[in-house]
Design an enzyme around this catalytic site. Structure first.
Site, PDB file in Angstrom:
ATOM      1  N   ASP A   1       0.374  -4.254   6.093  1.00 22.30           N
ATOM      2  CA  ASP A   1      -0.400  -3.790   7.249  1.00 22.30           C
ATOM      3  C   ASP A   1      -1.836  -4.296   7.140  1.00 22.30           C
ATOM      4  OD1 ASP A   1       1.919  -2.455   7.714  1.00 22.30           O
ATOM      5  OD2 ASP A   1       1.077  -0.434   7.562  1.00 22.30           O
TER       6      ASP A   1
ATOM      7  N   HIS B   1       1.189   3.976   2.038  1.00 20.62           N
ATOM      8  CA  HIS B   1       1.610   4.759   3.194  1.00 20.62           C
ATOM      9  C   HIS B   1       3.125   4.945   3.138  1.00 20.62           C
ATOM     10  CE1 HIS B   1      -2.219   3.813   5.756  1.00 20.62           C
ATOM     11  NE2 HIS B   1      -2.408   4.796   4.885  1.00 20.62           N
TER      12      HIS B   1
ATOM     13  N   HIS C   1       0.857  -1.182   0.000  1.00 22.12           N
ATOM     14  CA  HIS C   1       0.000   0.000   0.000  1.00 22.12           C
ATOM     15  C   HIS C   1       0.891   1.229   0.000  1.00 22.12           C
ATOM     16  CE1 HIS C   1       0.921  -0.587   4.254  1.00 22.12           C
ATOM     17  NE2 HIS C   1       0.517   0.631   4.508  1.00 22.12           N
TER      18      HIS C   1
ATOM     19  N   HIS D   1      -6.927  -2.822   5.699  1.00 19.56           N
ATOM     20  CA  HIS D   1      -6.189  -1.686   6.244  1.00 19.56           C
ATOM     21  C   HIS D   1      -7.019  -0.431   5.983  1.00 19.56           C
ATOM     22  CE1 HIS D   1      -2.801   0.098   8.120  1.00 19.56           C
ATOM     23  NE2 HIS D   1      -2.304   0.674   7.043  1.00 19.56           N
TER      24      HIS D   1
ATOM     25  N   ASP E   1       5.730   4.844   5.015  1.00 16.61           N
ATOM     26  CA  ASP E   1       6.734   3.926   5.570  1.00 16.61           C
ATOM     27  C   ASP E   1       6.904   2.669   4.731  1.00 16.61           C
ATOM     28  OD1 ASP E   1       4.051   3.481   6.554  1.00 16.61           O
ATOM     29  OD2 ASP E   1       4.835   1.979   7.929  1.00 16.61           O
ATOM     30  N   HIS E   2       6.096   2.518   3.681  1.00 20.14           N
ATOM     31  CA  HIS E   2       6.227   1.361   2.803  1.00 20.14           C
ATOM     32  C   HIS E   2       6.731   1.724   1.405  1.00 20.14           C
ATOM     33  CE1 HIS E   2       4.040  -1.648   5.386  1.00 20.14           C
ATOM     34  NE2 HIS E   2       3.718  -0.502   5.970  1.00 20.14           N
TER      35      HIS E   2
ATOM     36  N   HIS F   1       6.672  -4.889  11.595  1.00 16.27           N
ATOM     37  CA  HIS F   1       6.001  -3.590  11.689  1.00 16.27           C
ATOM     38  C   HIS F   1       5.772  -3.214  13.159  1.00 16.27           C
ATOM     39  CE1 HIS F   1       3.073  -0.363  10.654  1.00 16.27           C
ATOM     40  NE2 HIS F   1       3.775  -0.323   9.524  1.00 16.27           N
TER      41      HIS F   1
END
Length: 319
Positions: free
Chosen positions: A208, A61, A59, A137, A63-64, A266
């Site tokens: 996530d 976000h 996805h 998520h 941090d990914h 995570h």
């Protein structure tokens, strides 16, 4: 099959953990799953190699995905010409395009963005496939399952030679391919000397997610389930609110799926220096088969029928 954890932190990095990324090596193929900030340095640090042909984004976000631009630019500086495929959830193509070219310049090598939906076979190879998995998520997201094909059964050479009188040669290959052969006036069928198909390996990465039936289905009998384990029991409400999982919930998914091993990843910064507490909570549900992933952890996943063991080692963390 080898899995190297390049980043195991939650939303923000810590001095010990990078944002999310992991690299899977299989028979010479290198597949990168998510690409948090600093992923390219982690690849150098843990010597995974850079010969990656496919990046699988769970996805968008930050941090990914915030490591994408730097990694693609480094490949450009290194005069890469091999095409790259970036797989990301449906409806995110334009955002991925913006991420990989923040300076306004496109890489000099071909980059294909493939939008994927849950249930779709994303990558189809001769001996394995990567399939998108439905997750839950708070944005459009998927997980991924790497599923190997069944392998040929074992060839009983002793029986072929001593009982059937077959000398080593092309007939062995034909029988192993499932084709009958003629020998001394009789037909020898493959099942006479070839055992039943042997299972391949399955590794599932959720990204996530809340606990879901779809992940349980995808991880049915998986050799390794890599599951969101952001929070401990005391922050269960927070996990629900942010659409993450607790370690205990991840362990419950692994148990119901009949997975062989569970890696928690995570990790929220709330648990810096005490990830072992989440591991203990998960152990209460999935005893003896859980580990908290750390940056630089390398896992060897053997074939189910192999005499080799599932191993976990820590690579040099210096630098």
């Amino acid at each position: 099959m080898r899995v190297t954890f390049l980043g195991t932190s939650g939303a923000v990095p810590t001095t010990e953990r990078n944002p999310t990324a992991l690299l899977v090596e299989r028979e010479g193929d290198r597949l990168l799953f998510d690409c948090g900030e600093g992923t390219q340095r982690q690849m150098m640090r843990f010597e995974t190699g850079f010969d990656v042909g496919h990046i699988f984004v769970s996805h968008l976000h930050g941090d990914h995905v915030l490591g994408l631009a730097g990694l693609l630019q480094t490949w450009d500086f290194n005069e890469r010409d091999r095409p790259l495929a970036v797989h990301a959830p449906a409806g995110t193509r334009s955002r991925v395009e913006q991420l990989i070219a923040p300076t306004g310049e496109q890489p000099s090598y071909p980059v294909r963005i493939h939008q994927v939906e849950a249930g779709e076979t994303v990558l189809d190879r001769e001996e394995y496939e990567v399939r998108a998995v439905d997750v839950e998520h708070r944005t459009t997201a998927v997980g991924y399952a790497l599923i190997e094909d069944d392998r040929k059964g074992r060839f009983d050479r002793e029986k072929a030679e001593t009982e059937l009188g077959l000398e080593p040669g092309p007939k062995y290959s034909k029988l192993h391919r499932g084709e009958p052969v003629e020998h001394e006036g009789r037909t020898i069928h493959p099942e006479e000397v070839v055992g039943p198909p042997r299972p391949g390996r399955t590794v599932v990465y959720t990204g996530d997610t809340r606990p879901t039936e779809s992940v349980i289905d995808a991880a049915d009998g998986a050799d390794l389930l890599i599951h969101d384990g952001t929070f401990g029991d005391e922050h269960h409400d927070r996990a629900e609110k942010t659409a993450h999982s607790t370690a205990r919930e991840a362990a419950t998914v692994a148990r119901e799926a009949g997975a062989k091993r569970l890696a928690l990843t995570h990790l929220s910064t709330r648990y810096t220096g005490r990830g072992w507490q989440l591991e203990e909570q998960a152990e209460e549900v999935f005893d003896g088969r859980v580990f908290m992933a750390d940056d630089g952890m390398r896992v060897e996943v053997p074939y189910p029928d192999s005499d080799r063991e599932f191993t976990v080692e820590m690579l040099d963390r210096a630098g």
